[in-house]
Design a protein around this motif. Structure first.
Motif, PDB file in Angstrom:
ATOM      1  N   LYS A 138      40.675  44.457  42.409  1.00  8.79           N
ATOM      2  CA  LYS A 138      40.273  43.453  41.662  1.00  8.79           C
ATOM      3  C   LYS A 138      39.902  43.388  40.318  1.00  8.79           C
ATOM      4  N   THR A 139      38.889  43.923  40.222  1.00  8.03           N
ATOM      5  CA  THR A 139      38.124  44.072  38.792  1.00  8.03           C
ATOM      6  C   THR A 139      39.404  44.655  37.807  1.00  8.03           C
ATOM      7  N   SER A 158      28.504  42.614  37.545  1.00 12.30           N
ATOM      8  CA  SER A 158      29.757  43.436  38.154  1.00 12.30           C
ATOM      9  C   SER A 158      29.360  44.770  38.649  1.00 12.30           C
ATOM     10  N   THR A 159      30.223  45.611  39.304  1.00 15.38           N
ATOM     11  CA  THR A 159      29.971  47.029  39.843  1.00 15.38           C
ATOM     12  C   THR A 159      30.845  47.732  39.640  1.00 15.38           C
ATOM     13  N   ASP A 183      30.898  39.061  39.482  1.00 16.50           N
ATOM     14  CA  ASP A 183      30.961  39.346  40.794  1.00 16.50           C
ATOM     15  C   ASP A 183      29.964  38.452  41.454  1.00 16.50           C
ATOM     16  N   GLU A 212      34.934  37.223  41.156  1.00 14.35           N
ATOM     17  CA  GLU A 212      35.173  37.820  42.282  1.00 14.35           C
ATOM     18  C   GLU A 212      34.379  37.407  43.628  1.00 14.35           C
ATOM     19  N   HIS A 213      34.883  37.291  44.684  1.00 18.28           N
ATOM     20  CA  HIS A 213      34.058  36.839  45.954  1.00 18.28           C
ATOM     21  C   HIS A 213      33.724  35.287  45.725  1.00 18.28           C
ATOM     22  N   HIS A 256      29.430  49.132  46.740  1.00 14.97           N
ATOM     23  CA  HIS A 256      29.270  48.560  45.611  1.00 14.97           C
ATOM     24  C   HIS A 256      27.857  48.852  45.059  1.00 14.97           C
TER      25      HIS A 256
END
Length: 263
Positions: A138-139, A158-159, A183, A212-213, A256
């Motif tokens: 994704k990222t 982010s992670t 995120d 994301e998510h 994560h």
């Protein structure tokens, strides 16, 4: 008079030698130019055309619909999905019930990056949610799309390399041409009010935001699914279920690296 682009797609009913040549000859007689041609699905072919006027396309369509060897499925001004289908030789899968949702598998990362890059190039506010299991890409796809669109990306939360939770931006980062990446899990688990002030500030900007998510983000914030312009789903394979059951078993967060958070 400037020429206009048209997208023609047809399904082959009787595949015989010389079929494409017949269609090309017909286009030539009508003074319609072929810009690009490619197979876009099993048994289907797409063509990007240039015509001087709409009358040429009307005449073309009436002739093509008399042919029993093909079935015209689309003849229209080209949309983004049409251009990408021509470019990549396959169509982006779109949810039949939710027109905002587009589906990809990991083998289609090139198509996904191209799709998002085209969205990123468009001016103004755009909120995009991307769903997928851990480590599906994704990222990385968001970053690659930003590069393709020649846009600077900024991680708000982010992670990717390490846990990131930003509470402020520097002056040069307040740029509506930037791509802001969040995120949804990291942000909604944060108790840092300054971070949330920054999130709200960014959400009001006329820029592209990618979350994301998004489901987790919506469940734990004042934002709703209606606020999103697009949803992208990325899977390892077409049958993979995107689920957050891993969260309940803490495996998701171990992947994560959420070390300091109290869940």
């Amino acid at each position: 008079m400037a020429k206009t682009e048209w997208y023609l797609e047809y399904e082959i009913q009787k595949n015989r030698p010389g079929l494409l040549g017949d269609i090309s000859s017909l286009l030539g007689m009508l003074s319609i130019n072929i810009v690009t041609i490619n197979g876009v699905d099993e048994g289907r072919r797409g063509l990007l055309l240039l015509a001087d006027n709409n009358a040429q396309i009307t005449r073309l369509e009436s002739i093509l619909r008399t042919m029993d060897t093909i079935n015209v499925t689309k003849i229209r001004e080209p949309k983004l999905r049409d251009r990408l289908a021509i470019r990549h030789g396959r169509y982006i899968q779109r949810d039949a019930d939710d027109k905002k949702t587009f589906r990809f598998i990991r083998d289609e990362l090139g198509l996904l990056v191209d799709f998002m890059a085209e969205l990123f190039k468009q001016e103004g506010h755009k909120l995009i949610g991307i769903r997928g299991m851990p480590r599906v890409g994704k990222t990385e796809s968001i970053v690659a799309s930003s590069v393709c669109a020649n846009k600077k990306w900024l991680f708000v939360s982010s992670t990717l390399l390490k846990q990131t939770i930003r509470s402020q931006l520097i002056k040069d980062e307040y740029n509506e041409n930037n791509i802001f990446i969040l995120d949804g899990i990291v942000s909604t688990k944060s108790t840092n009010e300054k971070h949330w002030q920054l999130v709200r500030e960014i959400m009001r900007m006329s820029s592209v935001k990618v979350i994301e998510h998004p489901d987790v983000f919506v469940q734990n914030s004042e934002y709703t699914m209606d606020d999103f312009d697009y949803f992208i789903e990325l899977r390892n394979d077409p049958e993979e279920e995107i689920t957050y059951e891993l969260v309940q078993r803490n495996q998701f967060f171990q992947e994560h690296d959420f070390g300091g958070f109290d869940f």
